[in-house]
Design an enzyme around this catalytic site. Structure first.
Site, short mmCIF file in Angstrom:
data_model
loop_
_atom_site.label_atom_id
_atom_site.label_comp_id
_atom_site.label_asym_id
_atom_site.label_seq_id
_atom_site.Cartn_x
_atom_site.Cartn_y
_atom_site.Cartn_z
N HIS A 50 0.95 -1.25 0.01
CA HIS A 50 0.05 -0.08 0.05
C HIS A 50 0.88 1.34 -0.24
O HIS A 50 2.14 1.25 0.17
CB HIS A 50 -0.85 -0.06 1.26
CG HIS A 50 -2.04 -0.92 1.02
ND1 HIS A 50 -2.78 -1.20 2.16
CD2 HIS A 50 -2.24 -2.08 0.25
CE1 HIS A 50 -3.51 -2.10 1.75
NE2 HIS A 50 -3.22 -2.70 0.65
N GLU A 52 0.87 3.98 2.03
CA GLU A 52 1.62 4.41 3.52
C GLU A 52 2.71 3.60 3.88
O GLU A 52 3.91 4.40 4.11
CB GLU A 52 0.47 4.23 4.43
CG GLU A 52 -0.74 4.99 4.39
CD GLU A 52 -1.89 4.25 3.74
OE1 GLU A 52 -3.22 4.54 4.07
OE2 GLU A 52 -1.68 3.44 2.68
N SER A 168 -15.12 0.12 -40.46
CA SER A 168 -15.10 0.91 -39.60
C SER A 168 -13.53 1.59 -39.14
O SER A 168 -13.36 2.45 -38.31
CB SER A 168 -15.45 0.24 -38.02
OG SER A 168 -14.87 -0.83 -37.67
#
Length: 364
Positions: A50, A52, A168
């Site tokens: 994470h 932190e 396309s």
């Protein structure tokens, strides 16, 4: 004023993780001591470490007595990593400034409580609007059970995505297509319908962007009638491929795709088509938080009709195809304007010779 400045820095760091941290949120963290940034971090690919602990590792002893700016409430539960709230406590930080709370029931105020119980000052709501916009996918999955959906449409000036013969490639020019690749990169997955997969044989990858982690590819096909020789099949073992199919899909095809490395999600059908609300719930359960839908017209209509589109991105080219061309959005059964989904314009810009316009679901 400095709180806003440092939180904006944390938000910019967190955005670096958009598209490659699912099922975890993309969080940014900045540690400041005596007016100097001593540590910073953001959620690593696949969701850990994470933000932190990475910022704390960079700060080292300088974290003691420091101010911490984090874009989402620090987690308070033991998962594959210890709680980030406890890591901040152990580091001896003095103050934690948070942009937005975490709706996950395992956190939801517990992170704030842990910090305050340890005598750490907690300030919330700094740059909350921006943080919520960044976390819309994660919060949508937690609160609604489904990922955030961006619907992208690239069409002619008169709203056609192909000629009557199905041609396309390419209606928009190179700069617009390159920007689409950048948009793919900050989503967890790129989604198309089975018709698009059959007609275009796309790879649905991010190219020429230097990405280290490709988004997952999602194909919505009730009967799984996608060629087993397609580019998607050939790359299923190296790049995640998720096939959303109906209960009536042939078992032989389910087994064949499973053997090729695809992940299979059986979804509810409705009116002969897969129910997109159930498709998105299944994708949410699979961990996806941000989905970039690139069509075709039937899946676009289904998403819009069910009010499942959060962001709408249109690229308009200076070509006119005419009424016999394929419309960008299929039939929606709308007879009155009051029934139409509404979006608010948030920006327009020229992209090479084309025009991009961005919209968000109207809250009015």
């Amino acid at each position: 004023m400095s709180d806003t400045r440092y939180m904006n820095l944390a938000l910019s760091l967190g955005r670096r993780g958009l598209g490659n941290t699912w099922p975890n949120p993309a969080v940014g963290c900045v540690i400041v001591r005596n007016g100097r940034v001593v540590g910073r971090g953001w959620t690593a690919p696949s969701g850990r470490p994470h933000a932190e602990p990475q910022a704390l590792a960079q700060a080292g002893d300088a974290a003691r007595g420091a101010d911490v700016y984090v874009t989402l409430e620090p987690c308070a539960h033991f998962g594959q990593t210890p709680p980030c709230a406890q890591a901040l406590i152990d580091a001896g930080v003095a103050r934690v400034v948070v942009a937005v709370g975490d709706s996950d029931e395992r956190v939801a105020g517990r992170g704030f409580a842990m910090l305050r119980d340890a005598g750490i000052e907690v300030v919330t709501g700094i740059c909350e609007t921006q943080a919520r916009a960044d976390q819309i996918g994660f919060l949508s999955r937690i609160e609604q059970g489904r990922p955030m959906v961006t619907l992208k449409l690239a069409s002619s000036f008169d709203g056609r995505i192909a000629t009557a013969t199905g041609e396309s490639q390419w209606i928009t020019q190179g700069p617009a297509r390159r920007l689409v690749h950048a948009m793919r990169a900050n989503h967890d997955a790129v989604m198309v319908g089975g018709g698009t997969a059959r007609a275009d044989d796309p790879s649905l990858t991010v190219r020429d962007m230097g990405v280290t982690q490709q988004p997952a590819r999602v194909v919505v096909s009730r009967r799984l009638d996608i060629p087993l020789s397609s580019k998607l099949a050939q790359t299923a073992t190296s790049i995640p491929l998720i096939l959303c199919h109906g209960a009536d899909a042939p078992t032989s095809l389910v087994d064949a795709w499973t053997g090729m490395g695809a992940q299979m999600l059986s979804c509810r059908a409705q009116g002969g088509h897969l129910d997109m609300a159930d498709v998105l719930q299944q994708l949410g359960s699979h961990g996806l938080t941000r989905v970039f839908s690139e069509g075709g017209s039937a899946i676009a209509a289904s998403l819009l009709k069910a009010d499942l589109v959060d962001h709408l991105v249109g690229f308009s080219a200076g070509v006119v195809i005419g009424a016999e061309g394929l419309p960008g959005i299929g039939a929606m059964g709308v007879s009155r304007l009051a029934q139409t989904p509404r979006f608010d314009l948030v920006g327009t810009q020229a992209v090479g010779p084309d025009v991009m316009h961005r919209w968000v679901r109207s809250r009015g």
